[in-house]
Design a protein around this motif. Structure first.
Motif, PDB file in Angstrom:
ATOM      1  N   SER A  16       0.792  -1.239   0.000  1.00  0.00           N
ATOM      2  CA  SER A  16       0.000   0.000   0.000  1.00  0.00           C
ATOM      3  C   SER A  16       0.819   1.281   0.000  1.00  0.00           C
ATOM      4  N   ASN A  17       1.953   1.269  -0.663  1.00  0.00           N
ATOM      5  CA  ASN A  17       2.761   2.490  -0.717  1.00  0.00           C
ATOM      6  C   ASN A  17       3.097   2.878  -2.146  1.00  0.00           C
ATOM      7  N   GLN A  18       2.237   2.564  -3.071  1.00  0.00           N
ATOM      8  CA  GLN A  18       2.513   2.806  -4.475  1.00  0.00           C
ATOM      9  C   GLN A  18       2.131   4.220  -4.875  1.00  0.00           C
ATOM     10  N   LEU A  19       3.044   4.894  -5.557  1.00  0.00           N
ATOM     11  CA  LEU A  19       2.776   6.210  -6.121  1.00  0.00           C
ATOM     12  C   LEU A  19       2.727   6.080  -7.639  1.00  0.00           C
ATOM     13  N   ASN A  20       2.105   7.016  -8.299  1.00  0.00           N
ATOM     14  CA  ASN A  20       2.051   7.033  -9.748  1.00  0.00           C
ATOM     15  C   ASN A  20       3.307   7.722 -10.276  1.00  0.00           C
ATOM     16  N   ARG A  23       3.523  10.663 -12.948  1.00  0.00           N
ATOM     17  CA  ARG A  23       3.225  12.062 -12.660  1.00  0.00           C
ATOM     18  C   ARG A  23       4.527  12.838 -12.500  1.00  0.00           C
ATOM     19  N   PRO A  24       4.638  14.003 -13.124  1.00  0.00           N
ATOM     20  CA  PRO A  24       5.877  14.784 -13.037  1.00  0.00           C
ATOM     21  C   PRO A  24       6.308  15.093 -11.607  1.00  0.00           C
ATOM     22  N   VAL A  25       5.377  15.402 -10.719  1.00  0.00           N
ATOM     23  CA  VAL A  25       5.756  15.750  -9.346  1.00  0.00           C
ATOM     24  C   VAL A  25       6.356  14.542  -8.627  1.00  0.00           C
ATOM     25  N   VAL A  26       5.865  13.343  -8.913  1.00  0.00           N
ATOM     26  CA  VAL A  26       6.421  12.133  -8.295  1.00  0.00           C
ATOM     27  C   VAL A  26       7.807  11.852  -8.868  1.00  0.00           C
ATOM     28  N   ARG A  27       7.959  11.969 -10.177  1.00  0.00           N
ATOM     29  CA  ARG A  27       9.289  11.770 -10.787  1.00  0.00           C
ATOM     30  C   ARG A  27      10.296  12.745 -10.187  1.00  0.00           C
ATOM     31  N   ARG A  28       9.902  14.005 -10.026  1.00  0.00           N
ATOM     32  CA  ARG A  28      10.800  15.013  -9.456  1.00  0.00           C
ATOM     33  C   ARG A  28      11.171  14.654  -8.017  1.00  0.00           C
ATOM     34  N   LEU A  29      10.205  14.198  -7.227  1.00  0.00           N
ATOM     35  CA  LEU A  29      10.465  13.798  -5.850  1.00  0.00           C
ATOM     36  C   LEU A  29      11.487  12.663  -5.800  1.00  0.00           C
ATOM     37  N   VAL A  30      11.310  11.655  -6.630  1.00  0.00           N
ATOM     38  CA  VAL A  30      12.232  10.515  -6.646  1.00  0.00           C
ATOM     39  C   VAL A  30      13.627  10.963  -7.066  1.00  0.00           C
ATOM     40  N   LEU A  31      13.717  11.706  -8.153  1.00  0.00           N
ATOM     41  CA  LEU A  31      15.028  12.141  -8.655  1.00  0.00           C
ATOM     42  C   LEU A  31      15.724  13.088  -7.684  1.00  0.00           C
ATOM     43  N   ASP A  32      14.992  14.035  -7.110  1.00  0.00           N
ATOM     44  CA  ASP A  32      15.595  14.949  -6.135  1.00  0.00           C
ATOM     45  C   ASP A  32      16.084  14.196  -4.906  1.00  0.00           C
ATOM     46  N   SER A  33      15.334  13.192  -4.472  1.00  0.00           N
ATOM     47  CA  SER A  33      15.730  12.406  -3.306  1.00  0.00           C
ATOM     48  C   SER A  33      17.007  11.616  -3.592  1.00  0.00           C
ATOM     49  N   LEU A  34      17.051  10.925  -4.727  1.00  0.00           N
ATOM     50  CA  LEU A  34      18.252  10.160  -5.074  1.00  0.00           C
ATOM     51  C   LEU A  34      19.465  11.075  -5.211  1.00  0.00           C
ATOM     52  N   ALA A  35      19.273  12.227  -5.864  1.00  0.00           N
ATOM     53  CA  ALA A  35      20.385  13.171  -6.032  1.00  0.00           C
ATOM     54  C   ALA A  35      20.859  13.688  -4.674  1.00  0.00           C
ATOM     55  N   HIS A  36      19.939  13.972  -3.767  1.00  0.00           N
ATOM     56  CA  HIS A  36      20.321  14.440  -2.429  1.00  0.00           C
ATOM     57  C   HIS A  36      21.145  13.382  -1.702  1.00  0.00           C
ATOM     58  N   TRP A  37      20.678  12.137  -1.737  1.00  0.00           N
ATOM     59  CA  TRP A  37      21.409  11.078  -1.044  1.00  0.00           C
ATOM     60  C   TRP A  37      22.787  10.877  -1.655  1.00  0.00           C
ATOM     61  N   ALA A  38      22.900  11.010  -2.978  1.00  0.00           N
ATOM     62  CA  ALA A  38      24.202  10.845  -3.624  1.00  0.00           C
ATOM     63  C   ALA A  38      25.107  12.054  -3.363  1.00  0.00           C
ATOM     64  N   ASP A  39      24.582  13.251  -3.561  1.00  0.00           N
ATOM     65  CA  ASP A  39      25.402  14.461  -3.484  1.00  0.00           C
ATOM     66  C   ASP A  39      25.721  14.880  -2.051  1.00  0.00           C
TER      67      ASP A  39
END
Length: 169
Positions: A16-20, A23-39
Motif C-alpha cells: 500500500s505504498n505505491q505512487l504514480n 506524474r511529473p511531481v512524483v518523478r521530481r520527488l524521486v530524482l531529487d531524493s536520489l540526487a540528495h542522497w548521492a550528493d
C-alpha cells in the motif's frame, strides 16, 4: 492501478505504498531524493525494491483494464531519468526486478543492474555464512553492480559483507 473514480490503489507493491511514477511531481520527488542522497550524503548506489512499479503507467490503459494496467514500460521516463542521474554521478542503480504484477528481470534499461531473487539469496548466503557455491548455475542477471564503498547490502538493508577499501597510494 487507477480506479474509474481516479483513485490510485495498490495493485503491484502489496504494501500500500505505491505512487504514480508517471506524474511529473512524483518523478521530481524521486530524482531529487536520489540526487540528495548521492550528493549530500555520499551514497554511491541504490537498490530499488519493487522496481517495476517505477515502469508502470496507470494512465496508459482504461481504469478497469487490469491486464493493460500491468504493462511494464522499459522506456518509462523515470527509469531513463534515474539511469541518467546515476551515470552523471557515477553511482549504481540496481533493480530488484519484480513486483506483484510481474517478473521483469532483463527488461530494465541499459545502465541498470538487476538482482533477481536467486542472485540476492546467493550473495546473502555467501556474506552471512561464508559458504559460496562456485558450481551454482549462471544467474539470469544482465548486469551485476560493482561496489565502490566496500559494503554490500540486500533486501531490508542488512549489511552482509564489508571489506576495507584499499587506501590510495
Amino acid at each position: 492501478m487507477l480506479t474509474p473514480d481516479h483513485r490510485l490503489v495498490d495493485g503491484a507493491t502489496g504494501c500500500s505504498n505505491q505512487l504514480n511514477a508517471s506524474r511529473p511531481v512524483v518523478r521530481r520527488l524521486v530524482l531529487d531524493s536520489l540526487a540528495h542522497w548521492a550528493d549530500t550524503m555520499g551514497v554511491d548506489g541504490f537498490r530499488l525494491d519493487l522496481a517495476p512499479v517505477l515502469g508502470r503507467q496507470p494512465d496508459h490503459a482504461e481504469r478497469d483494464d487490469w491486464g493493460r494496467q500491468r504493462h511494464f514500460f522499459d522506456d518509462h521516463p523515470l527509469l531513463v531519468d534515474i539511469e541518467q542521474m546515476a551515470a552523471e554521478r557515477e553511482v549504481e542503480v540496481v533493480a530488484e526486478a519484480w513486483d506483484l504484477w510481474g517478473y521483469e528481470v532483463g527488461n530494465f534499461p541499459t545502465g541498470w543492474g538487476e538482482w533477481n531473487g536467486r542472485y540476492r539469496d546467493a550473495v546473502r548466503a555467501c556474506g552471512t555464512t561464508g559458504r559460496c557455491c562456485p558450481a551454482m548455475p549462471p544467474l539470469p542477471c544482465r548486469s551485476i553492480p560493482t561496489n565502490r564503498s566496500g559494503a554490500t547490502t540486500t533486501t531490508s538493508g542488512r549489511l552482509i559483507a564489508r571489506k576495507t577499501p584499499t587506501p590510495p597510494s
